[in-house]
Design an enzyme around this catalytic site. Structure first.
Site, PDB file in Angstrom:
ATOM      1  CD  GLN A 216       3.195  19.655   2.609  1.00 36.30           C
ATOM      2  OE1 GLN A 216       3.838  19.180   3.536  1.00 36.30           O
ATOM      3  NE2 GLN A 216       2.111  19.066   2.135  1.00 36.30           N
ATOM      4  CB  CYS A 341       0.576  13.625   5.617  1.00 39.34           C
ATOM      5  SG  CYS A 341      -0.747  14.124   6.736  1.00 39.34           S
TER       6      CYS A 341
END
Length: 396
Positions: A216, A341
């Protein structure tokens, strides 16, 4: 090309300003604008297979939005070869968060949900809106280095990037100092090569077309998401077996392993990620390689998953994607924890879950990437009997 005046009313799902031309009743997508901006626009020749929408560019800003601000980055502008990586830097941060929440709510309503079926609180803000990013991918043709401009699809040369953390900024400057570099010249069939940088690499590891392990991009926000997941798992009275889909190299796997679940089967398609999980040797975790976009994936996974009570997934932008036969295999599921996402594919999958008797019990939006349209979603889905512990209890 036709010119017209108007006011940006809202943002598109891709983060462009939307303005209607009352002369022809067509709405136009305009890069580098914000709701409330009034100006003169010019239609541009950019293909879009839709008669109700087209593209335009801002010629003259007559009245800026009250939320508009001067970008901190010198590489952001309306020029065709300018960097477009942080296009929302033109607006104040509070307004950015509001627009990210709007994007999610719109996606949910568009798929079929109404306001009574989900509750969306404020977006969890990033503690740093500059210097937060721990990785990036730049492009180079051996002569210049930068990001690809959405306005021209060519390399937008940069000298620095203020959203990168200190380690990545130093690596970027080291790479730039190596220009011109004939070894980085693009091949005949290529426009450029890529260079991936992250804060766990050394300067001597800078190389073209070498993929780095995924992680991430915002360390502090990722830590916050891990804590959020830990809290959710703590509040589940009886977890039994957990299945994790798209486990990567174990970003959430470690948190799951620390819960009171009995076992974890973690699926991922990438060999390197599976090997990294095996090296980490998490307690109760069985990592397995599997193509989760295979049309027959759920038939192949029947035995390992049919008694799992909790599903945790963190897919790429495509989302879960394969729905057919899913609940025929995950028969014991009571709770789904979904990290996404992409609001559009999340909404699609959430609708699929809701049609199979799962309801949304919590949604948390997180801002991983300030100054972009990106929004991260963490959500919990439960069946009505989710609080019941279905595992056998030994009373001897």
């Amino acid at each position: 090309m036709m010119k017209f005046t108007g006011t940006i009313t809202h943002l598109s799902q891709k983060g462009f300003g939307v303005v209607k031309n009352i002369q022809n009743n067509i709405s136009y997508f305009v890069y580098g604008t914000w709701p409330g901006d009034s100006g003169q626009f010019e239609v541009i020749d950019k293909p879009l297979n839709n008669k109700k929408f087209a593209y335009a560019k801002l010629l003259h800003l007559m009245q800026p939005s009250v939320h508009r601000q001067t970008p901190e980055c010198p590489h952001l502008s309306l020029e065709s070869n300018a960097c477009t990586g942080c296009s929302w830097m033109i607006a104040d941060y509070t307004s950015q968060l509001e627009q990210k929440r709007n994007r999610f709510v719109y996606a949910m309503k568009r798929i079929g949900f109404d306001s009574t079926q989900f509750t969306t609180g404020p977006v969890h803000p990033a503690p740093q809106i500059y210097g937060y990013r721990n990785r990036c991918q730049v492009k180079t043709d051996g002569q210049q280095l930068g990001f690809v401009s959405e306005n021209s699809y060519k390399i937008a040369p940069i000298k620095d990037c203020i959203v990168l953390n200190d380690s990545c900024r130093k690596l970027l400057k080291t790479a730039i100092q190596q220009l011109p570099n004939p070894k980085w010249k693009a091949g005949a069939a290529q426009d450029w090569n890529f260079i991936e940088l992250d804060d766990e690499m050394q300067a001597n590891e800078i190389a073209i077309n070498q993929k780095r392990p995924f992680k991430q991009g915002n360390t502090s926000q990722n830590t916050w998401m891990q804590a959020w997941l830990k809290e959710k798992l703590t509040n589940i009275p009886c977890t039994g077996k957990v299945v994790e889909l798209f486990c990567g190299s174990g970003n959430f796997t470690q948190i799951i392993a620390e819960s009171n679940c009995t076992s974890i089967i973690a699926f991922e398609s990438d060999d390197n990620s599976i090997q990294q999980i095996k090296i980490k040797n998490f307690d109760k975790v069985i990592p397995l390689k599997c193509d989760l976009f295979d049309p027959l994936v759920w038939e192949k996974l029947q035995q390992p998953v049919n008694d799992a009570k909790i599903l945790i997934l963190d897919p790429p932008r495509a989302g879960l994607k394969k729905h057919k036969g899913f609940f025929d295999r995950f028969k014991a599921l009571r709770t789904i924890i979904y990290f996404s996402c992409n609001p559009e594919t999340f909404a699609r999958d959430a609708w699929f879950f809701s049609q199979n008797n799962f309801s949304i019990t919590e949604i948390q939006l997180i801002d991983l990437f300030p100054h972009t349209q990106h929004i991260e979603i963490s959500a919990v889905f439960n069946r009505p009997d989710a609080t019941a512990c279905l595992s056998s209890v030994d009373i001897s």
